[in-house]
Structures are given as structure tokens and as C-alpha cells.
Design a protein around this motif. Structure first.
Motif: not given
Length: 231
Positions: A39-42, A1-10, A34-35
Motif C-alpha cells: 500500500l505504499g502508493d495508496v 502511505m509511508d511507514r508511520r501512516e501504515i502504523a497509524a492505520l493498523l 508487508q502493508w
């Protein structure tokens, strides 16, 4: 997941569990960093069964503790292990003499299965009834003309004279008696006939291999051999 996807997941997790929400901009940025580092490879989701939001939802629904990156990474690792455990390496479609290409195709297929971009290839004994032969392998077989290359067939001829004589006879247009099942001795395709004696009580005895097929098998092979068109 990139940073935008991480932000959307959070953001999705925050709607389900407000304890994870960071109102301070600096803390929110640190949380995303941190996430993302963990989780960058997930992937967020794959075409075949994985969705990080489902993993988060399952944890929040079943656990009293706030969700951590490990609660997403651990199910993802289990997802990959499960898929690879159900995967049977299919035969690559490249030239088997090209070891580098052969290995590369095997590794590429495994990675695609583990990453959720391809379905696990099940044992062909189970799935070939519906899936059928691989089209690429069929195309290559038509190009070669035989599963055994001509040079290898010629080299093997002195070691299997009976097989070589059979292939030469078929090539000349003669019926192939071993290409059909024998109705008399029940010999299967590609198996030689066996001597079969019927006793007075109706039981069959014997079983020695025969050098020549039974006449009924020859007749059946002749019936199934295409006849040349008249000139």
C-alpha cells in the motif's frame, strides 16, 4: 502511505478489530513492512473523497473476515477508475504547437484527478454556465487577439472570400450584419439571410441563401455598432 501512516492505520484497525493486533514486536514490524510494500502508493487521505480509514471501517463493518491490504488497495483502484471515468480532458493552456508541453499538461491533469488532488473536469457544455471560460485561455486569447492567428487567417482568405471581405469591412469600422440575428428571416448570428416569401395564407415559403442581408438586419447591425467619438 509511508511507514508511520501504515502504523497509524493498523493501530486504527486494531481498535476496531482486535484480531489484527500483533503483540510481538517482530511480528508487528513484519506486518508494517508487508502493508507498506502493498500500500505504499495508496494515500492515507486526499482532499476529494478518499480516506483509507473509511475503507477499513467499511470492510470491518460488513465482512466477517479479518482485513487484508487488498481490502484497502481494491477500493483505492476503484476510486481512481471512477474519477477518471468522470473526467473530460480540458483544453491545455499551453501552445498547441508545443506537442511535448501539450501532452505533459494532459497527463499531469489526469494524474492529479486520479490521485484525488483535483476534481474531475466535467463536460463544458454542462459546467461552463457556472464555471465560465478558463482564465488562462482568456489571457492567451487576449494576447493573440483572435482564435485564428493572423498568418493562418491570411492563408485562409483566398479559400473563403466572403468571410475575408466581411472581416475587412468590420476592421474598417463598418457594421457587421452577420453579427446580429435577422428579425425578418430568423437567420442566426454568422448565418446568411434567406429569401422569405409570405403567402396569402400567412405561411412563409422559400429558403434560398441571399448574397446580401435584409435591410432590417443592416439597420440593426448599425444600431449596435459603436459610433466613433466626435473629434
Amino acid at each position: 502511505m509511508d511507514r508511520r501512516e501504515i502504523a497509524a492505520l493498523l493501530a486504527y484497525i486494531g481498535r476496531l478489530d482486535p484480531r489484527t493486533i500483533r503483540t510481538d514486536e517482530g511480528e508487528a514490524r513484519y506486518q508494517v513492512d508487508q502493508w507498506h510494500a502493498l500500500l505504499g502508493d495508496v494515500p492515507m487521505a486526499t482532499p476529494y473523497g478518499w480516506d483509507a480509514r473509511i475503507a477499513a471501517h467499511r470492510h470491518i463493518r460488513t465482512s466477517q473476515y479479518p482485513i487484508l491490504p487488498a481490502d484497502i488497495g481494491r477500493p483505492w483502484d476503484g476510486y481512481k477508475r471512477d474519477r477518471l471515468s468522470r473526467h473530460t480532458d480540458p483544453t491545455p493552456c499551453v501552445d498547441p504547437d508545443d506537442q511535448a508541453a501539450w501532452t505533459a499538461e494532459l497527463i499531469g491533469t489526469r494524474r492529479a484527478v486520479a490521485a484525488g488532488h483535483a476534481l474531475p473536469a466535467q463536460d463544458r457544455a454542462i459546467t461552463s454556465v457556472h464555471a465560465g471560460p478558463d482564465p488562462q485561455l482568456q489571457k492567451r486569447l487576449r494576447e493573440i487577439g483572435s482564435p485564428i492567428p493572423p498568418a493562418a487567417r491570411a492563408a485562409l482568405a483566398p479559400l473563403r472570400p466572403a468571410r475575408a471581405a466581411r472581416e475587412a469591412s468590420v476592421a474598417q469600422g463598418h457594421p457587421d450584419p452577420l453579427g446580429v440575428r435577422c428579425d425578418w428571416c430568423q437567420a442566426q448570428v454568422d448565418e446568411p439571410c434567406r429569401r422569405r416569401r409570405v403567402g396569402l395564407d400567412g405561411s412563409t415559403r422559400g429558403g434560398a441563401l441571399m448574397s446580401a442581408p435584409h435591410p432590417s438586419r443592416l439597420d440593426l447591425a448599425a444600431q449596435q455598432t459603436p459610433q466613433p467619438a466626435p473629434a
